[in-house]
Enzyme design. Structure first.
Site, PDB file in Angstrom:
ATOM      1  N   LYS A 143       5.843   8.069   9.837  1.00 20.65           N
ATOM      2  CA  LYS A 143       5.570   6.668   9.501  1.00 20.65           C
ATOM      3  C   LYS A 143       6.830   5.995   8.933  1.00 20.65           C
ATOM      4  O   LYS A 143       7.142   4.846   9.260  1.00 20.65           O
ATOM      5  CB  LYS A 143       4.402   6.617   8.498  1.00 20.65           C
ATOM      6  CG  LYS A 143       4.096   5.249   7.950  1.00 20.65           C
ATOM      7  CD  LYS A 143       3.694   4.265   9.022  1.00 20.65           C
ATOM      8  CE  LYS A 143       3.549   2.854   8.453  1.00 20.65           C
ATOM      9  NZ  LYS A 143       3.510   1.836   9.498  1.00 20.65           N
ATOM     10  N   THR A 162       0.884   4.477   3.204  1.00 26.25           N
ATOM     11  CA  THR A 162       2.256   4.874   3.548  1.00 26.25           C
ATOM     12  C   THR A 162       2.963   5.322   2.277  1.00 26.25           C
ATOM     13  O   THR A 162       3.243   4.516   1.391  1.00 26.25           O
ATOM     14  CB  THR A 162       3.045   3.699   4.168  1.00 26.25           C
ATOM     15  OG1 THR A 162       2.333   3.196   5.302  1.00 26.25           O
ATOM     16  CG2 THR A 162       4.439   4.158   4.587  1.00 26.25           C
ATOM     17  N   LYS A 187       9.467  -1.098   0.238  1.00 21.91           N
ATOM     18  CA  LYS A 187       9.113   0.260  -0.235  1.00 21.91           C
ATOM     19  C   LYS A 187       9.357   1.283   0.876  1.00 21.91           C
ATOM     20  O   LYS A 187       9.919   2.358   0.651  1.00 21.91           O
ATOM     21  CB  LYS A 187       7.637   0.239  -0.682  1.00 21.91           C
ATOM     22  CG  LYS A 187       6.993   1.555  -1.001  1.00 21.91           C
ATOM     23  CD  LYS A 187       6.014   2.063   0.057  1.00 21.91           C
ATOM     24  CE  LYS A 187       4.928   1.121   0.470  1.00 21.91           C
ATOM     25  NZ  LYS A 187       4.051   1.625   1.532  1.00 21.91           N
TER      26      LYS A 187
END
Ligand SMILES: NC(=O)C1=CN([C@@H]2O[C@H](COP(=O)(O)OP(=O)(O)OC[C@H]3O[C@@H](n4cnc5c(N)ncnc54)[C@H](OP(=O)(O)O)[C@@H]3O)[C@@H](O)[C@H]2O)C=CC1
Ligand SMILES: O=CC(=O)O
Length: 290
Positions: free
Chosen positions: A169, A94, A237
């Site tokens: 995502k 990701t 993150k």
């Protein structure tokens, strides 16, 4: 089909083992070499560097922690770029769209093929081959990778140009990170106002906002148990990268921004390596009784 696999963390290990179980020949590499041992016991070979793995395999998959790791494995000495000519690279980490585009351009410039394919679904779906794969980039490579994606996931989407998989995502995880915070506040409010939070879980499960995450995480959050399936540092993150995507597109996201603050607070409390549901701990009142 022979594949390389770079990155044997929580997700990469489960995914590589799955590929081995389904008859793929897999050559693995991990920055911390000792993590390769379990894979070797499952039939994998080990490559000394990312470059060695790419040299050996026509297809190499990566599952790395964040943009900095994804860039380092490609661009550093002994990295993916060194032998990518004529080879294919599928990054399932990701990351943000810019990182993915940088990697894509460098690989194509060297005569390689690139697909980004981040996944939705955590440790258990990775072990069970039930991930949701969000691919974008080289369509022909996507078609070639389908036998592997069919093992790793329950559904694959091809979303067009490089960056779209990364963005999808991040949108999904931005929603997930906001939801876990609202859920955590609800559990805490129920408890502090004299309700049984276990009963709240039952009530939620019967209504329109019932969902797999509440079902899975609710009981463990009530036991203050946060064994990492999805590490909190990675969820933070993802919030950070999703908020940057919001900045780029002038989308106001006050709920996501507040959720990000809670994850940052959790990290500052030393909870980054625990499951993302440990954000619940940020709402606990310190005990000054002793
Ligand atoms: N866990 C989950 O539920 C899910 C995670 N994801 C995403 O998948 C990716 C991997 O997650 P997960 O497996 O949980 O993470 P882990 O933290 O368990 O594993 C991270 C991996 O990245 C490697 N790594 C970190 N920094 C570097 C670096 N500088 N150079 C080379 N390798 C590096 C680690 O190597 P080392 O062992 O040496 O530290 C390890 O193999 C992340 O992008 C995450 O956001 C997506 C869906 C679900
Ligand atoms: O990225 C995490 C997940 O559960 O999906």
């Amino acid at each position: 089909m022979e594949v390389g696999f770079l990155g044997l963390g929580i997700m990469g290990k489960a995914m590589a083992i799955n590929l081995l179980r389904h008859g793929f020949k897999v050559t693995v590499w991990n920055r911390t070499l000792s993590k390769c041992e379990e894979l070797v016991q499952n039939g994998a070979s080990v490559g000394e560097t990312p470059a060695t793995v790419v040299k050996k395999c026509k297809y190499t998959i990566a599952m790395l922690s964040d943009p900095s790791a994804a860039l380092s494995v490609v661009f550093d000495k002994n990295g993916v770029l060194e032998h990518i000519n004529g080879k294919a690279y599928i990054d399932m980490s990701t990351v943000d769209a810019d990182t993915s585009s940088k990697i894509s351009e460098a690989i194509k410039a060297k005569g390689g093929y690139f697909l980004e394919a981040p996944v939705s679904g955590s440790k258990k779906p990775a072990e069970d081959g039930q991930l949701i794969i969000l691919a974008a980039g080289d369509k022909a490579l996507y078609e070639e990778a389908l036998p592997a994606f069919d093992v790793l996931g329950k559904k694959s989407f091809f979303l067009g140009e490089v960056g779209n998989g990364a963005k999808m995502k991040l949108v999904v995880n931005m929603i997930m990170g906001s939801m876990i915070n609202a859920f955590s506040e609800g559990l805490t409010l129920a408890e502090r106002s004299g309700l049984n939070p276990g009963t709240l879980l039952d009530v939620l499960d019967l209504g329109a906002i019932s969902n797999g995450m509440f079902k899975l995480k609710g009981p463990t959050m009530l036991q203050n148990s946060y064994s990492p399936a999805f590490p909190l540092k990675h969820q933070q993150k993802d919030m950070r990268l999703a908020l940057a995507l919001g900045d780029e597109n002038a989308v106001s996201m006050p709920v996501a921004a507040a959720a990000n603050e809670a994850f940052k607070k959790a990290r500052s409390m030393g909870l980054g390596d625990l499951d993302f549901s440990a954000v619940h701990e940020t709402l606990k009142v310190p005990d000054h009784s002793s």
